[in-house]
Design a protein around this motif. Structure first.
Motif, PDB file in Angstrom:
ATOM      1  N   LYS A  86     -45.132  -6.261  20.888  1.00  0.00           N
ATOM      2  CA  LYS A  86     -45.183  -7.700  20.686  1.00  0.00           C
ATOM      3  C   LYS A  86     -44.005  -8.118  19.807  1.00  0.00           C
ATOM      4  CE  LYS A  86     -50.250  -7.665  20.775  1.00  0.00           C
ATOM      5  NZ  LYS A  86     -51.483  -8.035  20.040  1.00  0.00           N
ATOM      6  N   PRO A  87     -43.657  -9.395  19.830  1.00  0.00           N
ATOM      7  CA  PRO A  87     -42.544  -9.857  18.990  1.00  0.00           C
ATOM      8  C   PRO A  87     -42.731  -9.524  17.514  1.00  0.00           C
ATOM      9  CG  PRO A  87     -43.124 -11.541  20.587  1.00  0.00           C
ATOM     10  CD  PRO A  87     -44.157 -10.454  20.723  1.00  0.00           C
ATOM     11  N   GLU A  88     -43.972  -9.548  17.050  1.00  0.00           N
ATOM     12  CA  GLU A  88     -44.212  -9.278  15.633  1.00  0.00           C
ATOM     13  C   GLU A  88     -44.055  -7.804  15.269  1.00  0.00           C
ATOM     14  OE1 GLU A  88     -46.308 -10.779  17.739  1.00  0.00           O
ATOM     15  OE2 GLU A  88     -48.396 -10.149  17.426  1.00  0.00           O
ATOM     16  N   ASN A  89     -43.852  -6.957  16.263  1.00  0.00           N
ATOM     17  CA  ASN A  89     -43.608  -5.544  15.981  1.00  0.00           C
ATOM     18  C   ASN A  89     -42.146  -5.269  15.633  1.00  0.00           C
ATOM     19  OD1 ASN A  89     -45.886  -4.856  18.643  1.00  0.00           O
ATOM     20  ND2 ASN A  89     -46.328  -4.770  16.456  1.00  0.00           N
ATOM     21  N   LYS A  90     -41.317  -6.288  15.739  1.00  0.00           N
ATOM     22  CA  LYS A  90     -39.915  -6.138  15.380  1.00  0.00           C
ATOM     23  C   LYS A  90     -39.801  -5.894  13.882  1.00  0.00           C
ATOM     24  CE  LYS A  90     -37.468  -9.841  15.221  1.00  0.00           C
ATOM     25  NZ  LYS A  90     -36.693 -11.030  15.630  1.00  0.00           N
ATOM     26  N   ALA A  91     -39.202  -4.772  13.506  1.00  0.00           N
ATOM     27  CA  ALA A  91     -39.140  -4.396  12.097  1.00  0.00           C
ATOM     28  C   ALA A  91     -38.314  -3.134  11.949  1.00  0.00           C
ATOM     29  CB  ALA A  91     -40.551  -4.145  11.545  1.00  0.00           C
ATOM     30  N   VAL A  92     -38.098  -2.764  10.705  1.00  0.00           N
ATOM     31  CA  VAL A  92     -37.567  -1.438  10.405  1.00  0.00           C
ATOM     32  C   VAL A  92     -38.761  -0.520  10.203  1.00  0.00           C
ATOM     33  CG1 VAL A  92     -36.260  -0.027   8.784  1.00  0.00           C
ATOM     34  CG2 VAL A  92     -35.464  -2.331   9.373  1.00  0.00           C
ATOM     35  N   TYR A  93     -38.771   0.576  10.935  1.00  0.00           N
ATOM     36  CA  TYR A  93     -39.864   1.542  10.844  1.00  0.00           C
ATOM     37  C   TYR A  93     -39.381   2.755  10.055  1.00  0.00           C
ATOM     38  CZ  TYR A  93     -42.562  -1.103  14.206  1.00  0.00           C
ATOM     39  OH  TYR A  93     -43.294  -2.097  14.824  1.00  0.00           O
ATOM     40  N   GLY A 106     -37.865   8.420   4.938  1.00  0.00           N
ATOM     41  CA  GLY A 106     -36.685   8.473   5.761  1.00  0.00           C
ATOM     42  C   GLY A 106     -35.872   7.213   5.566  1.00  0.00           C
ATOM     43  N   GLN A 107     -34.759   7.135   6.286  1.00  0.00           N
ATOM     44  CA  GLN A 107     -33.854   5.997   6.102  1.00  0.00           C
ATOM     45  C   GLN A 107     -34.274   4.790   6.920  1.00  0.00           C
ATOM     46  OE1 GLN A 107     -33.331   8.433   8.178  1.00  0.00           O
ATOM     47  NE2 GLN A 107     -32.630   7.478  10.065  1.00  0.00           N
ATOM     48  N   GLY A 108     -35.174   4.999   7.864  1.00  0.00           N
ATOM     49  CA  GLY A 108     -35.655   3.893   8.693  1.00  0.00           C
ATOM     50  C   GLY A 108     -34.914   3.786  10.015  1.00  0.00           C
ATOM     51  N   THR A 109     -35.598   3.239  10.982  1.00  0.00           N
ATOM     52  CA  THR A 109     -34.996   2.978  12.287  1.00  0.00           C
ATOM     53  C   THR A 109     -35.422   1.592  12.747  1.00  0.00           C
ATOM     54  OG1 THR A 109     -34.684   3.846  14.540  1.00  0.00           O
ATOM     55  CG2 THR A 109     -36.885   4.088  13.586  1.00  0.00           C
ATOM     56  N   GLN A 110     -34.480   0.846  13.293  1.00  0.00           N
ATOM     57  CA  GLN A 110     -34.703  -0.557  13.623  1.00  0.00           C
ATOM     58  C   GLN A 110     -35.294  -0.709  15.011  1.00  0.00           C
ATOM     59  OE1 GLN A 110     -33.607  -3.561  11.654  1.00  0.00           O
ATOM     60  NE2 GLN A 110     -35.057  -4.426  13.102  1.00  0.00           N
ATOM     61  N   VAL A 111     -36.344  -1.494  15.083  1.00  0.00           N
ATOM     62  CA  VAL A 111     -36.904  -1.910  16.379  1.00  0.00           C
ATOM     63  C   VAL A 111     -36.719  -3.415  16.457  1.00  0.00           C
ATOM     64  CG1 VAL A 111     -38.984  -2.150  17.782  1.00  0.00           C
ATOM     65  CG2 VAL A 111     -38.574  -0.044  16.488  1.00  0.00           C
ATOM     66  N   THR A 112     -35.994  -3.842  17.457  1.00  0.00           N
ATOM     67  CA  THR A 112     -35.715  -5.252  17.589  1.00  0.00           C
ATOM     68  C   THR A 112     -35.972  -5.678  19.021  1.00  0.00           C
ATOM     69  OG1 THR A 112     -34.099  -6.973  17.097  1.00  0.00           O
ATOM     70  CG2 THR A 112     -33.266  -4.966  18.122  1.00  0.00           C
ATOM     71  N   ASP A 113     -35.927  -6.981  19.249  1.00  0.00           N
ATOM     72  CA  ASP A 113     -36.258  -7.479  20.578  1.00  0.00           C
ATOM     73  C   ASP A 113     -35.036  -8.116  21.221  1.00  0.00           C
ATOM     74  OD1 ASP A 113     -38.023 -10.017  18.844  1.00  0.00           O
ATOM     75  OD2 ASP A 113     -35.991 -10.157  19.613  1.00  0.00           O
ATOM     76  N   SER A 114     -35.214  -8.485  22.453  1.00  0.00           N
ATOM     77  CA  SER A 114     -34.097  -9.019  23.226  1.00  0.00           C
ATOM     78  C   SER A 114     -34.216 -10.522  23.419  1.00  0.00           C
ATOM     79  CB  SER A 114     -34.027  -8.328  24.592  1.00  0.00           C
ATOM     80  OG  SER A 114     -35.238  -8.518  25.292  1.00  0.00           O
ATOM     81  N   TYR A 115     -35.038 -11.179  22.590  1.00  0.00           N
ATOM     82  CA  TYR A 115     -35.227 -12.627  22.767  1.00  0.00           C
ATOM     83  C   TYR A 115     -33.993 -13.388  22.316  1.00  0.00           C
ATOM     84  CZ  TYR A 115     -39.991 -10.919  22.919  1.00  0.00           C
ATOM     85  OH  TYR A 115     -41.108 -10.210  23.208  1.00  0.00           O
TER      86      TYR A 115
END
Length: 115
Positions: A86-93, A106-115
């Motif tokens: 969902k759009p609200e799942n966009k975040a650094v994990y 960890g340093q984190g990994t980005q999850v982003t959307d294509s909107y």
């Protein structure tokens, strides 16, 4: 010391899937629980899911039924399978390891959307 390295983040569309990986190295025998956290822009970091040494898992209510945490004990990798994004799942994990004496991140990994 324990080192945690995330990978697998990227661009997703609503309803899509993504699998994050967290590779652990070093003194991993001290880790009792592995977890995934997310931090959305302007928000505090929050727990997504965790898995304990004996395999017990738990999830944030917002991701229950869509996300799955698992691990490969041979390769020392923890995964977060994310479905029906969902759009609200966009975040650094970020991957988190908890021992009796300290936390590891960890340093984190980005999850982003294509909107």
């Amino acid at each position: 010391q324990v080192q945690l390295v995330e990978s697998g983040g990227g661009l997703v569309q609503a309803g899509g899937s993504l699998r994050l990986s967290c590779a652990a190295s070093g003194m991993i025998f001290v880790i009792n629980r592995m977890a995934w956290y997310l931090q959305a822009p302007g928000e505090q970091r929050e727990l997504v899911a965790f898995i304990t040494r004996d395999g017990t898992t738990n999830y944030a209510e917002s991701v229950r039924g869509r996300f799955t945490i698992s691990r490969d004990n041979v390769k020392n990798v923890v995964f977060l399978q994310m479905n029906s994004l969902k759009p609200e799942n966009k975040a650094v994990y970020s991957c988190h390891g908890q021992s009796l004496s300290r936390d590891y991140w960890g340093q984190g990994t980005q999850v982003t959307d294509s909107y």
